[in-house]
Design an enzyme around this catalytic site. Structure first.
Site, PDB file in Angstrom:
ATOM      1  N   ASP A  47       4.406   6.011   7.232  1.00  0.00           N
ATOM      2  CA  ASP A  47       4.180   5.613   8.622  1.00  0.00           C
ATOM      3  C   ASP A  47       3.687   6.780   9.470  1.00  0.00           C
ATOM      4  O   ASP A  47       3.748   7.949   9.062  1.00  0.00           O
ATOM      5  CB  ASP A  47       5.470   5.074   9.234  1.00  0.00           C
ATOM      6  CG  ASP A  47       5.820   3.684   8.733  1.00  0.00           C
ATOM      7  OD1 ASP A  47       4.913   2.983   8.253  1.00  0.00           O
ATOM      8  OD2 ASP A  47       7.007   3.307   8.811  1.00  0.00           O
ATOM      9  N   TYR A 100      12.899  11.356  -1.413  1.00  0.00           N
ATOM     10  CA  TYR A 100      12.650  11.571   0.012  1.00  0.00           C
ATOM     11  C   TYR A 100      13.700  12.527   0.576  1.00  0.00           C
ATOM     12  O   TYR A 100      14.817  12.618   0.066  1.00  0.00           O
ATOM     13  CB  TYR A 100      12.751  10.256   0.785  1.00  0.00           C
ATOM     14  CG  TYR A 100      11.583   9.317   0.626  1.00  0.00           C
ATOM     15  CD1 TYR A 100      10.479   9.407   1.473  1.00  0.00           C
ATOM     16  CD2 TYR A 100      11.594   8.324  -0.343  1.00  0.00           C
ATOM     17  CE1 TYR A 100       9.417   8.520   1.356  1.00  0.00           C
ATOM     18  CE2 TYR A 100      10.532   7.436  -0.476  1.00  0.00           C
ATOM     19  CZ  TYR A 100       9.442   7.552   0.381  1.00  0.00           C
ATOM     20  OH  TYR A 100       8.397   6.683   0.255  1.00  0.00           O
TER      21      TYR A 100
END
Length: 301
Positions: free
Chosen positions: A85, A144
């Site tokens: 994003d 992540y």
């Protein structure tokens, strides 16, 4: 003859509208495709996306399959392992780049792309792969990291990459909350709307909050200002749903603040209801660290 390459890419996502090409917006994919096009002697205009390609820029349908179109019938496209994003960063994003008629080695690909990319995007490594390499379908795991500053004054050097949390946090509770999501679970409650998947079951192999050893006890800027403590949440699994990591972080912070009991994590998982979980943590704290692939996809060097 075309050759297929695995690119490992790092970027600061602050100035970009995410990975995916969007009309009139700067994106990571758009910058990479422009660099690759000019590397092959094409102009940016020649490589512009059609409206159909923007709606499905990867050339993949809903079943994660390659488009049946002949690749020579449309402009050069770079497919990423996932669509980060706006504001999300990467240390190890992976993309496929197919270069028709390329005769030089992988070092020339790396140098050629980096010389054409803006300074906040860098290709770290290039490996040649089988023509069938698919960065989404062939991925076997991802890692992540979500970075947080607890307390202290605003740090101008961390504002792009860390969420700043003002309220008191119990880091022991954060760690206990992280452990609750290890294993195979249905993570439907942590999936944002807009990117439905055939299955919401994922396996998490690592989930932990860690005190950043570079900032133990907090920092001081100019010997005066206390910049709080730095922690990060690191998670690895065989796949992630849309906004899953940011939703996990937002939910765990509710436990760390004492607003919800530890068992609430289990209740949210069992509910499969996004409304039961915590708020989505801001994009700036999230970094894609690494994407794992089987060695069999790479050509011998």
């Amino acid at each position: 003859m075309s050759r297929t390459f695995h690119l490992t890419i790092a970027y600061d996502g602050t100035e970009y509208s995410g990975w995916q090409v969007q009309p009139g917006q700067r994106t990571i994919q758009g910058e990479l495709e422009q660099a690759a096009a000019t590397l092959l002697g094409k102009s940016a205009a020649d490589n512009a996306h059609t409206s159909d390609e923007i709606s499905d820029p990867s050339g993949i349908g809903t079943g994660d399959r390659e488009s049946p179109r002949d690749p020579s019938s449309y402009s050069l496209r770079i497919l990423g392992s996932g669509r980060t994003d706006a504001g999300v960063h990467a240390w190890g994003q992976v993309a496929r780049c197919v270069l028709p008629g390329w005769r030089a080695d992988t070092t020339a690909v790396l140098r050629g792309l980096n010389s054409r990319l803006p300074p906040d995007i860098t290709v770290l490594a290039v490996r040649e792969t089988l023509p069938s390499f698919h960065p989404i379908a062939n991925a076997i795991g991802k890692r992540y990291r979500y970075q947080v500053q607890f307390g202290g004054q605003r740090d101008p050097f961390a504002i792009r990459t860390h969420l700043r949390v003002h309220t008191a946090i119990d880091t022991d509770l954060l760690q206990a909350a992280a452990e609750r999501v290890i294993g195979e679970h249905d993570f439907a409650a942590f999936q944002a709307t807009g990117a439905p998947r055939a299955s919401t079951i994922r396996t998490i192999t690592h989930s932990a909050w860690v005190a950043d050893p570079r900032h133990v006890g907090g920092d001081r800027l100019g010997g005066v200002a206390n910049l709080g403590q730095r922690w990060y949440y690191e998670v690895e699994g065989n796949g992630f749903l849309y906004n899953m990591v940011r939703n996990l972080v937002g939910t765990m912070l509710e436990v760390g603040r004492g607003r919800q009991p530890l068992r609430w994590i289990d209740d949210v998982l069992e509910s499969r209801d996004r409304k039961r979980a915590g708020a989505t943590a801001p994009a700036n704290g999230l970094t894609l660290v690494q994407v794992h692939y089987p060695e069999e996809i790479f050509l011998a060097t």
